[in-house]
Design an enzyme around this catalytic site. Structure first.
Site, short mmCIF file in Angstrom:
data_model
loop_
_atom_site.label_atom_id
_atom_site.label_comp_id
_atom_site.label_asym_id
_atom_site.label_seq_id
_atom_site.Cartn_x
_atom_site.Cartn_y
_atom_site.Cartn_z
N LYS A 230 15.40 -62.18 10.64
CA LYS A 230 15.95 -61.88 9.28
C LYS A 230 15.03 -60.80 8.49
CE LYS A 230 19.50 -64.57 9.15
NZ LYS A 230 20.92 -64.29 9.05
N TYR B 279 13.92 -66.73 14.59
CA TYR B 279 14.69 -66.59 13.32
C TYR B 279 14.16 -65.89 12.34
CZ TYR B 279 18.06 -68.03 9.60
OH TYR B 279 19.12 -68.19 8.79
N SER C 264 18.13 -64.50 4.78
CA SER C 264 17.31 -65.89 4.47
C SER C 264 16.03 -65.53 4.01
CB SER C 264 17.24 -66.59 5.70
OG SER C 264 16.30 -67.86 5.62
N ASP D 275 33.81 -61.34 17.69
CA ASP D 275 32.55 -61.60 18.04
C ASP D 275 31.47 -60.45 18.06
OD1 ASP D 275 30.31 -62.13 20.11
OD2 ASP D 275 31.35 -63.14 21.28
N ASN E 12 27.83 -61.73 7.74
CA ASN E 12 27.36 -63.34 7.59
C ASN E 12 27.10 -63.91 9.11
OD1 ASN E 12 27.28 -66.13 6.27
ND2 ASN E 12 28.88 -66.27 7.71
#
Ligand SMILES: NC(=O)c1ccc[n+]([C@@H]2O[C@H](COP(=O)([O-])OP(=O)(O)OC[C@H]3O[C@@H](n4cnc5c(N)ncnc54)[C@H](OP(=O)(O)O)[C@@H]3O)[C@@H](O)[C@H]2O)c1
Length: 250
Positions: free
Chosen positions: A169, A165, A142, A66, A93
């Protein structure tokens, strides 16, 4: 004794991009030993069994990991050291796009996993990467993290909000740039990689979300992009924000 295999650890590998990449690498060559890291051992075991059932050439093992739990990261690093003595490729990842009710909740979960988790993983595994003769460190980013693209009204992703998000990134990309500069002298090749819009649980578990309304491609394409990087086909792009066909602007 360092292992003769190319040892690759992939976080969040029980699903989506991580799962498909594990399958692509383990299918590509007998030289790959993929350590499929999963925060749930049960899901990791199921994923590993499903990949092995396809008749792979390489090897797969699993480790509980984790990325938001420092003791879990430390235990995994200790296990990899014991089993292999080194690590050739770390693929950071594991990622989320939190759907928490509050902004604070979204920020905490998303930044903890996508940014802090990735940074702590790298810190813990650097000593093992330094023992490799050809080490790679990959951050799965991303295109939504690009400041250029997110501020370009002509770009097709311009209207996608995904505020938290996107922030995570963009921060991850800066982490990659700093690591690439710092680790260059040690021979560690660092990349930020956009896996493309692919089927996974990132947007939700319903078929509509998984397939992004039918627009998402197979995550095995992401696995092929990662395979090409670690096979040395993208060496001129070290320190950059790469995708399948080229390089994204920051
Ligand atoms: N799919 C796309 O279109 C797309 C596009 C651009 C970038 N990405 C990036 O690709 C990466 C993989 O995502 P995905 O699309 O494959 O989504 P996914 O299917 O949801 O996979 C995410 C993986 O991360 C794991 N994870 C979440 N929190 C974790 C934690 N605290 N510790 C360890 N593992 C954790 C998940 O485990 P559980 O199964 O236990 O939840 C799962 O295995 C992410 O970094 C994502 O941002 C994906």
């Amino acid at each position: 004794m360092p292992s003769p295999s190319t040892v690759v650890l992939i976080t969040g590998a029980n699903s989506g991009v991580g799962y498909a990449t594990s399958k692509v690498l383990a299918s590509a060559s007998a030289k790959y030993h993929v350590i499929l890291a999963s925060r749930s051992l049960e899901k990791g075991k199921a994923a590993s069994e499903a990949i092995q059932a396809t008749g792979i050439k390489g090897k797969i093992s699993i480790v509980q990991l984790d990325v938001t739990d420092e003791s879990s990261i430390a235990a995994a690093a200790k296990q990899v050291k014991k089993d292999h003595g080194c690590l050739d490729v770390l693929v950071n990842n594991a990622g989320v796009s939190s759907k928490a009710q509050t902004l604070k909740g979204q920020l905490e979960t998303t930044l903890n996993t996508n940014v802090i988790g990735a940074a702590l993983m790298t810190e813990a595994f650097i000593p093992l990467l330094l023992k490799s003769s050809n080490p790679y460190l990959l951050y799965i980013s991303s295109g939504l993290g690009s400041l250029n693209l997110s501020s370009d009204p002509a770009h097709f992703d311009y209207r996608i909000d995904a505020r938290v998000y996107r922030m995570s990134k963009a921060a991850l990309n800066m982490l990659m740039v700093q690591d690439s500069k710092n680790l260059e002298e040690h021979g560690i090749k660092v990349f930020a990689v956009c896996p493309g819009l692919v089927e996974s649980n990132l947007r939700g578990q319903g078929q509509q979300e998984r397939s992004a309304g039918g627009k998402a491609r197979s995550p095995e394409e992401s696995g092929q992009t990662i395979l090409r990087i670690i096979e040395g086909e993208r060496e001129t792009d070290v320190g950059k924000f790469v995708h399948k066909d080229g390089v994204y602007p920051w």
